[in-house]
Design an enzyme around this catalytic site. Structure first.
Site, PDB file in Angstrom:
ATOM      1  N   LYS A   6       0.816  -1.221   0.000  1.00  0.00           N
ATOM      2  CA  LYS A   6       0.000   0.000   0.000  1.00  0.00           C
ATOM      3  C   LYS A   6       0.850   1.272   0.000  1.00  0.00           C
ATOM      4  CE  LYS A   6      -4.109  -2.076   0.366  1.00  0.00           C
ATOM      5  NZ  LYS A   6      -5.165  -1.961  -0.632  1.00  0.00           N
TER       6      LYS A   6
ATOM      7  N   GLU B 222      -9.654   5.921   3.357  1.00  0.00           N
ATOM      8  CA  GLU B 222     -10.425   4.840   3.971  1.00  0.00           C
ATOM      9  C   GLU B 222      -9.442   3.699   4.208  1.00  0.00           C
ATOM     10  OE1 GLU B 222     -10.003   5.033   0.759  1.00  0.00           O
ATOM     11  OE2 GLU B 222      -9.352   2.971   0.420  1.00  0.00           O
TER      12      GLU B 222
ATOM     13  N   SER C 144       1.502  -9.808  -0.591  1.00  0.00           N
ATOM     14  CA  SER C 144       1.201  -8.374  -0.557  1.00  0.00           C
ATOM     15  C   SER C 144       1.526  -7.710   0.772  1.00  0.00           C
ATOM     16  CB  SER C 144      -0.274  -8.155  -0.906  1.00  0.00           C
ATOM     17  OG  SER C 144      -1.090  -8.945  -0.063  1.00  0.00           O
TER      18      SER C 144
END
Ligand SMILES: Cc1ncc(COP(=O)(O)O)c(C=O)c1O
Length: 395
Positions: free
Chosen positions: A90, A112, A378
């Site tokens: 991210k 969010e 991830s």
């Protein structure tokens, strides 16, 4: 030749576009007009890649997982996004979008978050760049990912627990959009996945495409060819998958396998497997597949994994599924949990629960011995330790 890239109007086949309330029209237009100009600018690229290298720790390793490979009878490389600063992919997107926000003169950042990884990444970059940061997070997720809430607060962000719906990612996104509608002039909304109105899905995919750019170079060094036979990744909204496949989208030698969250099973009514269960609809400004009832009302999804617990899917992925460019597997909670423990024992890597869904797809595949598989891990599992320990105690 058919292309799986976005078109000029922000569509991937029949999916995508920008379906937004009037009040956000100017913000989204401003972004659409600016994002390519800014992102393609050499100064932006220089600053972005410098931070990815020195702050995030890129390139992330492409690790040949020998024991996992032996088990599944092929060659499995893990793309180690779990080793990035803040523990997931991210941060690639957060840095890119916040650099863009600064260039657009915005002083306030909102986001969010589901698993909290996007929230932590955004709060981290806001601390680095001295910007105000507000993160919306469903109350259910605040409870199941509390370590990340503590991190965001320590980083100086205000975390707002959202109590509508089933208090997860969809509800947090609704609240962030509401905030943006109230502060359209000074606020930049950093969306954490390849979802939302155009240009977000394309912008997030481009910022995450550093993953497949690195895979190309790393495979060339390790295998003497710059493409694998298979690319595998989990999909919530789709950003780590988009990054993993970006530079291979139109290369049909490469098979794409995406793992979505089956929850308790796709026939149980407790699932977040949007591609299996969804129909065409609009969610958070994008025409895509949506889990909905007969009246078109969005249904509450369920997954043990906060980052995959979303009733929509990126329009790029909806199109990849519709055109059969990608194979989509629904991996249930218990399959993901098993896969997380297996990777930990075989390779000494504790994956995030989201990534464990991609690993859970491995036993369902039929590989040939010389197949080269790249699977993106991830994120790391620190945030999921409570869930893992609870599962271990029950089994
Ligand atoms: C570690 C990790 N992987 C995957 C995801 C799913 O998001 P996406 O599909 O955008 O990669 C999340 C979302 O929070 C995450 O934290």
């Amino acid at each position: 030749m058919e292309t799986y890239q976005v078109n000029q109007n922000g569509y991937y086949g029949e999916f995508g576009g920008a379906y937004i309330p009037e009040i956000l029209h100017r913000c989204v237009e401003e972004l659409r007009i600016n994002y390519r100009k800014v992102i393609d600018d050499p100064n932006f690229q220089q600053e972005f890649h410098q931070l990815l290298k020195d702050y995030v720790g890129r390139p992330s390793p492409l690790y040949l997982a020998k024991r996992l490979s032996e088990l599944y009878g092929c060659k499995i490389y893990l793309k180690r996004e779990d080793l990035n600063h803040t523990g997931a992919h991210k941060i690639n997107n957060a840095i890119g979008q916040i650099l863009l926000a600064k260039r657009m003169g915005k002083s306030r950042i909102i986001a969010e978050t589901g698993a909290g990884q996007h929230g932590v990444a955004t709060a981290t970059v806001c601390a680095l760049m001295n910007l105000e940061c507000v993160v919306y997070m469903g109350k259910t997720d605040v409870e199941r990912q509390h370590a990340n809430v503590q991190k965001m607060e320590m980083l100086g962000a205000r975390v707002v627990p959202v109590t509508s719906g089933n208090m997860t990612l969809k509800d947090a996104t609704n609240e962030a959009i509401r905030d943006w509608c109230c502060h359209p002039a000074d606020t930049y909304y950093v969306i954490g996945s390849t979802v939302g109105p155009h240009p977000y899905p394309d912008m997030v995919a481009r910022l995450q495409s550093v993953i497949s750019q690195e895979i190309k170079q790393q495979l060339l060094e390790k295998e003497g060819r710059d493409y694998p036979d298979y690319l595998m990744a989990c999909v919530g909204g789709g950003s780590n998958a988009a990054g993993t496949i970006y530079h291979y989208l139109d290369d049909l030698r490469v098979k794409i396998v995406l793992a979505e969250a089956g929850g308790l099973g796709i026939t149980t009514g407790k699932s977040a497997a949007t591609i299996h269960l969804g129909r065409k609809g609009v969610i958070h400004g994008s025409k895509t597949l949506v889990i909905q009832n007969e009246d078109g009302q969005i249904e509450e999804p369920y997954s043990i994994s906060a980052g995959l617990d979303y009733p929509g899917i990126g329009p790029m992925h909806a199109n990849l599924a519709k055109t059969r460019r990608a194979q989509i597997l629904a991996i249930n909670d218990d399959e993901a949990l098993e896969a997380a423990f297996l990777l930990t024992r075989l390779e000494g890597i504790i994956p995030a629960l989201e990534s464990a869904h991609a690993l859970g797809a491995l036993p369902k595949m039929k590989f040939k011995p010389d197949d080269v598989v790249v699977l993106t891990v991830s994120g790391r599992g620190d945030k999921d330790m409570d869930t893992y320990i609870k599962y271990k105690n029950q089994h």
